[in-house]
Motif scaffolding. Structure first.
Motif, PDB file in Angstrom:
ATOM      1  N   GLU A  48      30.812  31.343   5.760  1.00 52.41           N
ATOM      2  CA  GLU A  48      31.539  31.590   4.514  1.00 52.41           C
ATOM      3  C   GLU A  48      31.184  30.596   3.415  1.00 52.41           C
ATOM      4  OE1 GLU A  48      33.929  32.664   8.065  1.00 52.41           O
ATOM      5  OE2 GLU A  48      33.497  30.647   7.319  1.00 52.41           O
ATOM      6  N   ASP A  49      31.233  31.100   2.184  1.00 52.02           N
ATOM      7  CA  ASP A  49      31.253  30.273   0.984  1.00 52.02           C
ATOM      8  C   ASP A  49      32.706  30.199   0.552  1.00 52.02           C
ATOM      9  OD1 ASP A  49      28.407  30.110   0.827  1.00 52.02           O
ATOM     10  OD2 ASP A  49      28.348  32.022  -0.239  1.00 52.02           O
ATOM     11  N   GLU A  50      33.115  29.073  -0.054  1.00 51.47           N
ATOM     12  CA  GLU A  50      34.485  28.925  -0.532  1.00 51.47           C
ATOM     13  C   GLU A  50      34.491  28.415  -1.968  1.00 51.47           C
ATOM     14  OE1 GLU A  50      37.518  27.584   2.778  1.00 51.47           O
ATOM     15  OE2 GLU A  50      35.787  26.238   2.753  1.00 51.47           O
ATOM     16  N   THR A  51      35.384  28.965  -2.758  1.00 57.12           N
ATOM     17  CA  THR A  51      35.630  28.481  -4.106  1.00 57.12           C
ATOM     18  C   THR A  51      37.084  28.044  -4.172  1.00 57.12           C
ATOM     19  OG1 THR A  51      33.960  29.967  -5.018  1.00 57.12           O
ATOM     20  CG2 THR A  51      35.585  29.063  -6.563  1.00 57.12           C
ATOM     21  N   PHE A  52      37.321  26.842  -4.681  1.00 60.78           N
ATOM     22  CA  PHE A  52      38.647  26.226  -4.716  1.00 60.78           C
ATOM     23  C   PHE A  52      39.118  26.107  -6.160  1.00 60.78           C
ATOM     24  CE2 PHE A  52      36.202  24.670  -1.151  1.00 60.78           C
ATOM     25  CZ  PHE A  52      37.066  24.806  -0.082  1.00 60.78           C
ATOM     26  N   TYR A  53      40.342  26.514  -6.424  1.00 64.15           N
ATOM     27  CA  TYR A  53      40.965  26.402  -7.738  1.00 64.15           C
ATOM     28  C   TYR A  53      42.278  25.636  -7.558  1.00 64.15           C
ATOM     29  CZ  TYR A  53      43.518  27.710 -11.959  1.00 64.15           C
ATOM     30  OH  TYR A  53      44.246  27.675 -13.119  1.00 64.15           O
ATOM     31  N   PHE A  61      37.742  16.245  -3.958  1.00 66.10           N
ATOM     32  CA  PHE A  61      36.948  17.234  -3.257  1.00 66.10           C
ATOM     33  C   PHE A  61      35.672  16.577  -2.762  1.00 66.10           C
ATOM     34  CE2 PHE A  61      33.763  20.733  -3.425  1.00 66.10           C
ATOM     35  CZ  PHE A  61      34.336  21.567  -2.477  1.00 66.10           C
ATOM     36  N   LEU A  62      35.431  16.652  -1.454  1.00 67.26           N
ATOM     37  CA  LEU A  62      34.215  16.109  -0.854  1.00 67.26           C
ATOM     38  C   LEU A  62      33.189  17.217  -0.744  1.00 67.26           C
ATOM     39  CD1 LEU A  62      32.640  13.878   0.730  1.00 67.26           C
ATOM     40  CD2 LEU A  62      33.677  14.842   2.801  1.00 67.26           C
ATOM     41  N   HIS A  63      32.000  16.943  -1.281  1.00 67.04           N
ATOM     42  CA  HIS A  63      30.905  17.900  -1.196  1.00 67.04           C
ATOM     43  C   HIS A  63      29.595  17.145  -1.363  1.00 67.04           C
ATOM     44  CE1 HIS A  63      28.377  21.358  -2.612  1.00 67.04           C
ATOM     45  NE2 HIS A  63      28.965  21.871  -1.556  1.00 67.04           N
ATOM     46  N   ASN A  64      28.636  17.445  -0.534  1.00 63.72           N
ATOM     47  CA  ASN A  64      27.321  16.776  -0.580  1.00 63.72           C
ATOM     48  C   ASN A  64      27.445  15.259  -0.497  1.00 63.72           C
ATOM     49  OD1 ASN A  64      25.947  19.226  -0.783  1.00 63.72           O
ATOM     50  ND2 ASN A  64      26.109  19.234  -3.016  1.00 63.72           N
ATOM     51  N   GLY A  65      28.399  14.775   0.299  1.00 59.28           N
ATOM     52  CA  GLY A  65      28.544  13.348   0.534  1.00 59.28           C
ATOM     53  C   GLY A  65      29.278  12.570  -0.531  1.00 59.28           C
ATOM     54  N   GLY A  66      29.721  13.212  -1.599  1.00 62.01           N
ATOM     55  CA  GLY A  66      30.423  12.506  -2.662  1.00 62.01           C
ATOM     56  C   GLY A  66      31.756  13.149  -2.992  1.00 62.01           C
ATOM     57  N   VAL A  75      37.926  23.713 -10.795  1.00 61.26           N
ATOM     58  CA  VAL A  75      37.327  24.563  -9.771  1.00 61.26           C
ATOM     59  C   VAL A  75      36.200  23.801  -9.079  1.00 61.26           C
ATOM     60  CG1 VAL A  75      36.064  26.716  -9.376  1.00 61.26           C
ATOM     61  CG2 VAL A  75      37.854  26.638 -11.103  1.00 61.26           C
ATOM     62  N   ALA A  76      36.049  24.048  -7.764  1.00 57.84           N
ATOM     63  CA  ALA A  76      34.929  23.494  -6.997  1.00 57.84           C
ATOM     64  C   ALA A  76      34.435  24.580  -6.045  1.00 57.84           C
ATOM     65  CB  ALA A  76      35.367  22.258  -6.216  1.00 57.84           C
ATOM     66  N   HIS A  77      33.184  24.449  -5.638  1.00 57.89           N
ATOM     67  CA  HIS A  77      32.582  25.453  -4.753  1.00 57.89           C
ATOM     68  C   HIS A  77      31.871  24.757  -3.601  1.00 57.89           C
ATOM     69  CE1 HIS A  77      30.776  29.274  -3.631  1.00 57.89           C
ATOM     70  NE2 HIS A  77      29.619  28.647  -3.530  1.00 57.89           N
ATOM     71  N   SER A  82      27.565  23.607   4.097  1.00 56.75           N
ATOM     72  CA  SER A  82      27.795  22.289   3.498  1.00 56.75           C
ATOM     73  C   SER A  82      29.065  21.657   4.074  1.00 56.75           C
ATOM     74  CB  SER A  82      27.937  22.403   1.976  1.00 56.75           C
ATOM     75  OG  SER A  82      29.112  23.110   1.630  1.00 56.75           O
ATOM     76  N   THR A  83      29.022  20.350   4.262  1.00 59.78           N
ATOM     77  CA  THR A  83      30.213  19.631   4.704  1.00 59.78           C
ATOM     78  C   THR A  83      31.093  19.393   3.492  1.00 59.78           C
ATOM     79  OG1 THR A  83      29.022  18.581   6.519  1.00 59.78           O
ATOM     80  CG2 THR A  83      31.060  17.510   5.787  1.00 59.78           C
TER      81      THR A  83
END
Length: 137
Positions: A48-53, A61-66, A75-77, A82-83
């Motif tokens: 799954e892909d997730e989009t957060f609002y 929000f943690l994404h790509n290590g940051g 919004v974040a995706h 991806s971790t």
């Protein structure tokens, strides 16, 4: 909007707003409320892909290590594989809306909602593996 289903995952309320059955499996929409410090552990999805609002509150929000800061309206995706995670960094309860594509992840959350940590850790890992979910440190 009234949720189709409401349950708690490790103490945090999850509302299923649009189940994957109503979209032919293409997507699902849910909310998760989190107390200060709350949110899931870092994890990845194979499917799954997730989009957060952010509906209300202050999150990181943690994404790509940051980590990045998110507030109401942001919004974040996270792409599959991806971790990622989110955590409430505010002083009050927050709420995040999550769009999932394809659908089905909501079934995973409902299945693990009956588990209690740390007693059910092995069951959690087995169910997670079946759904393509893995946890990171």
């Amino acid at each position: 909007m009234e949720p189709l289903k409401l349950f708690k995952v490790f103490g945090e309320p999850v509302e299923i707003l649009i189940a994957s059955e109503t979209t032919g499996g293409s997507s699902a929409v849910m909310t998760q409320a989190s107390p200060p410090g709350g949110g899931p552990p870092p994890h990845s999805h194979q499917n799954e892909d997730e989009t957060f609002y952010v509906v209300k509150g202050d999150y990181e929000f943690l994404h790509n290590g940051g980590w990045s800061k998110l507030s109401a309206g942001d919004v974040a995706h996270a792409k599959r594989g991806s971790t990622h995670t989110f955590r409430n960094v505010g002083n009050a309860d927050g709420k995040i809306l999550i769009f999932i594509s394809p659908g089905g992840f909501e079934k995973y959350l409902e299945e693990i909602s009956v588990l209690s940590m740390p007693d059910d850790m092995q069951r959690l890992l087995a169910i997670s593996a079946r759904y393509g979910i893995s946890f990171s440190t």
